[in-house]
Design a protein around this motif. Structure first.
Motif, mmCIF file in Angstrom:
data_model
loop_
_atom_site.group_PDB
_atom_site.id
_atom_site.type_symbol
_atom_site.label_atom_id
_atom_site.label_comp_id
_atom_site.label_asym_id
_atom_site.label_seq_id
_atom_site.Cartn_x
_atom_site.Cartn_y
_atom_site.Cartn_z
ATOM 1 N N GLU A 110 1.488 0.062 7.102
ATOM 2 C CA GLU A 110 1.502 -1.266 6.241
ATOM 3 C C GLU A 110 1.894 -2.495 6.771
ATOM 4 O O GLU A 110 1.299 -3.495 6.492
ATOM 5 C CB GLU A 110 2.622 -0.806 4.995
ATOM 6 C CG GLU A 110 2.554 -2.066 3.750
ATOM 7 C CD GLU A 110 3.459 -1.594 2.744
ATOM 8 O OE1 GLU A 110 3.665 -2.195 2.029
ATOM 9 O OE2 GLU A 110 3.866 -0.319 2.623
ATOM 10 N N HIS B 257 -3.897 -8.921 7.465
ATOM 11 C CA HIS B 257 -4.107 -9.850 6.199
ATOM 12 C C HIS B 257 -3.919 -11.338 6.717
ATOM 13 O O HIS B 257 -4.350 -12.279 6.210
ATOM 14 C CB HIS B 257 -3.354 -9.561 5.040
ATOM 15 C CG HIS B 257 -3.428 -10.414 3.907
ATOM 16 N ND1 HIS B 257 -4.686 -10.234 2.988
ATOM 17 C CD2 HIS B 257 -2.576 -11.471 3.346
ATOM 18 C CE1 HIS B 257 -4.579 -11.296 2.150
ATOM 19 N NE2 HIS B 257 -3.307 -11.685 2.271
ATOM 20 N N ALA C 202 -1.412 -3.609 8.332
ATOM 21 C CA ALA C 202 -2.120 -4.199 7.170
ATOM 22 C C ALA C 202 -1.830 -5.565 7.063
ATOM 23 O O ALA C 202 -2.635 -6.547 6.784
ATOM 24 C CB ALA C 202 -2.082 -3.279 6.160
ATOM 25 N N ARG C 203 -0.488 -5.865 6.764
ATOM 26 C CA ARG C 203 -0.014 -7.134 6.671
ATOM 27 C C ARG C 203 -0.223 -8.204 7.845
ATOM 28 O O ARG C 203 -0.778 -9.316 7.344
ATOM 29 C CB ARG C 203 1.475 -7.086 6.483
ATOM 30 C CG ARG C 203 2.174 -8.395 5.844
ATOM 31 C CD ARG C 203 3.225 -8.374 5.244
ATOM 32 N NE ARG C 203 4.506 -7.541 5.939
ATOM 33 C CZ ARG C 203 4.668 -6.336 6.084
ATOM 34 N NH1 ARG C 203 4.614 -5.546 4.781
ATOM 35 N NH2 ARG C 203 5.809 -5.922 6.801
ATOM 36 N N GLU D 49 -0.727 7.389 -0.001
ATOM 37 C CA GLU D 49 0.554 6.816 0.555
ATOM 38 C C GLU D 49 0.282 6.251 1.935
ATOM 39 O O GLU D 49 -0.724 6.861 2.798
ATOM 40 C CB GLU D 49 1.389 8.559 1.100
ATOM 41 C CG GLU D 49 1.786 9.327 -0.426
ATOM 42 C CD GLU D 49 0.499 10.175 -0.828
ATOM 43 O OE1 GLU D 49 -0.455 10.178 0.022
ATOM 44 O OE2 GLU D 49 0.671 10.581 -1.776
ATOM 45 N N VAL D 50 1.016 5.269 2.573
ATOM 46 C CA VAL D 50 0.766 4.338 3.604
ATOM 47 C C VAL D 50 2.317 4.493 4.342
ATOM 48 O O VAL D 50 3.235 3.930 3.710
ATOM 49 C CB VAL D 50 0.439 3.307 3.214
ATOM 50 C CG1 VAL D 50 0.098 2.236 4.312
ATOM 51 C CG2 VAL D 50 -0.829 3.020 2.350
ATOM 52 N N HIS D 51 2.189 4.688 5.565
ATOM 53 C CA HIS D 51 3.469 4.614 6.196
ATOM 54 C C HIS D 51 3.706 3.319 6.564
ATOM 55 O O HIS D 51 2.821 2.435 6.456
ATOM 56 C CB HIS D 51 3.426 5.498 7.431
ATOM 57 C CG HIS D 51 4.551 5.581 8.193
ATOM 58 N ND1 HIS D 51 4.826 4.558 9.098
ATOM 59 C CD2 HIS D 51 5.295 6.871 8.541
ATOM 60 C CE1 HIS D 51 5.907 5.119 9.813
ATOM 61 N NE2 HIS D 51 6.237 6.123 9.324
ATOM 62 N N PRO D 52 5.117 3.225 6.448
ATOM 63 C CA PRO D 52 5.247 1.530 6.791
ATOM 64 C C PRO D 52 4.927 0.958 7.933
ATOM 65 O O PRO D 52 4.719 -0.262 7.863
ATOM 66 C CB PRO D 52 7.121 1.778 6.820
ATOM 67 C CG PRO D 52 7.295 2.982 5.937
ATOM 68 C CD PRO D 52 6.245 3.677 6.027
ATOM 69 N N GLN E 78 -5.837 1.160 5.142
ATOM 70 C CA GLN E 78 -5.553 2.556 5.859
ATOM 71 C C GLN E 78 -6.733 3.243 5.721
ATOM 72 O O GLN E 78 -7.288 4.006 6.549
ATOM 73 C CB GLN E 78 -4.593 3.312 5.325
ATOM 74 C CG GLN E 78 -4.532 4.585 5.518
ATOM 75 C CD GLN E 78 -3.048 5.331 5.090
ATOM 76 O OE1 GLN E 78 -2.046 5.372 5.860
ATOM 77 N NE2 GLN E 78 -3.301 5.946 3.698
ATOM 78 N N SER F 299 -5.974 -3.962 -0.193
ATOM 79 C CA SER F 299 -4.685 -3.413 -0.310
ATOM 80 C C SER F 299 -4.290 -2.697 1.096
ATOM 81 O O SER F 299 -5.285 -2.327 1.609
ATOM 82 C CB SER F 299 -4.253 -2.729 -1.506
ATOM 83 O OG SER F 299 -5.276 -1.596 -1.318
ATOM 84 N N PRO F 300 -2.990 -2.486 1.232
ATOM 85 C CA PRO F 300 -2.687 -1.305 2.222
ATOM 86 C C PRO F 300 -3.223 -0.138 2.301
ATOM 87 O O PRO F 300 -3.571 0.539 3.029
ATOM 88 C CB PRO F 300 -1.117 -1.370 2.376
ATOM 89 C CG PRO F 300 -0.823 -2.540 1.711
ATOM 90 C CD PRO F 300 -1.661 -2.942 0.441
ATOM 91 N N GLU F 301 -3.515 0.398 0.922
ATOM 92 C CA GLU F 301 -4.204 1.814 0.782
ATOM 93 C C GLU F 301 -5.520 1.656 1.119
ATOM 94 O O GLU F 301 -6.138 2.561 1.950
ATOM 95 C CB GLU F 301 -3.956 2.038 -0.677
ATOM 96 C CG GLU F 301 -2.589 2.600 -1.213
ATOM 97 C CD GLU F 301 -1.828 1.359 -1.551
ATOM 98 O OE1 GLU F 301 -2.370 0.146 -1.573
ATOM 99 O OE2 GLU F 301 -0.653 1.240 -1.959
#
Length: 240
Positions: free
Chosen positions: A170, A177, A173-174, A164-167, A190, A185-187
């Protein structure tokens, strides 16, 4: 008479040598005192210069600290990269251990540089607006984050324990990227942070003497166990 073609390069070499001497003197004073604080007057005294003369090389204390911070990140990145290069290609588990051990060893050998970049924020210090210290940090820390990319490309990156990734994470992460083209990935972004946090936490505790009550063999074993836990939780191949 026009100056000879060699005059300017010689002057530039002399200036570069003086800048390097100033930085090395500042680091030597930090090591001697066990602190990251240093004054221009102290540097000038050691170098047999007047304090105003230093301002011909650094506009102020912040500019000197920025140069020292960039140097420290470059040194950390080179140390970790060299350790990773000694590992056979494709052995992600061994590369993780080598990178982490190099990170830990560098912090032990260069405590003032480690404190400059990964310790408490420097009082009243403002990072340069051009982002040069941030860019240096990104290059250094890429030696760790690229392990996840390598594992992904080799088919060795498993699912992290926490999916689970909190917004808000995320979004981070974006942004990473888009700026640095981190491919995971965001996962797993994290998970990278989950892996780095205990590595840095252990290293900081040890660097500040909080594990001095344990002998070296115990600290080494505890550190390797921490790396195995972090790898398992992050989806990296687990070191033996």
């Amino acid at each position: 008479m026009s100056p000879s073609p060699r005059t300017a390069p010689r002057r530039e070499r002399a200036r570069a040598a003086t800048i390097d001497e100033i930085k090395q003197t500042a680091l030597a004073l930090m090591r001697e005192r066990g602190t990251v604080e240093v004054r221009f007057t102290d540097i000038a005294r050691v170098m047999d210069m007047t304090p105003p003369a230093l301002y011909r090389y650094f506009a102020d204390r912040d500019e000197l600290f920025s140069a020292l911070i960039q140097d420290a990140y470059e040194a950390l990145g080179e140390t970790v990269a060299k350790a990773r290069a000694e590992v056979p290609p494709g052995d992600v588990a061994a590369a993780w251990v080598a990178a982490a051990q190099a990170y830990r060893r560098w912090a032990h050998e260069e405590p003032q540089q480690f404190a400059l970049i990964l310790g408490m924020p420097l009082p009243d210090y403002a990072a340069p607006a051009d982002g040069s210290t941030t860019e240096a940090a990104g290059r250094a820390m890429a030696q760790l984050s690229s392990l996840f990319v390598e594992a992904l490309h080799l088919g060795q990156l498993g699912p992290p324990r926490i999916r689970e990734v909190h917004p808000a994470v995320e979004l981070c992460a974006r942004v990473k990227h888009e700026k640095h083209e981190i491919e995971v990935s965001p996962e797993h972004f994290q998970a990278m942070l989950h892996a780095w946090a205990p590595l840095h936490g252990f290293t900081s505790l040890e660097a500040n003497g909080h594990f001095d009550w344990m002998d070296q063999a115990a600290r080494d074993a505890l550190f390797l166990g921490q790396l195995r836990l972090a790898a398992e939780a992050a989806g990296l191949p687990v070191p033996s």
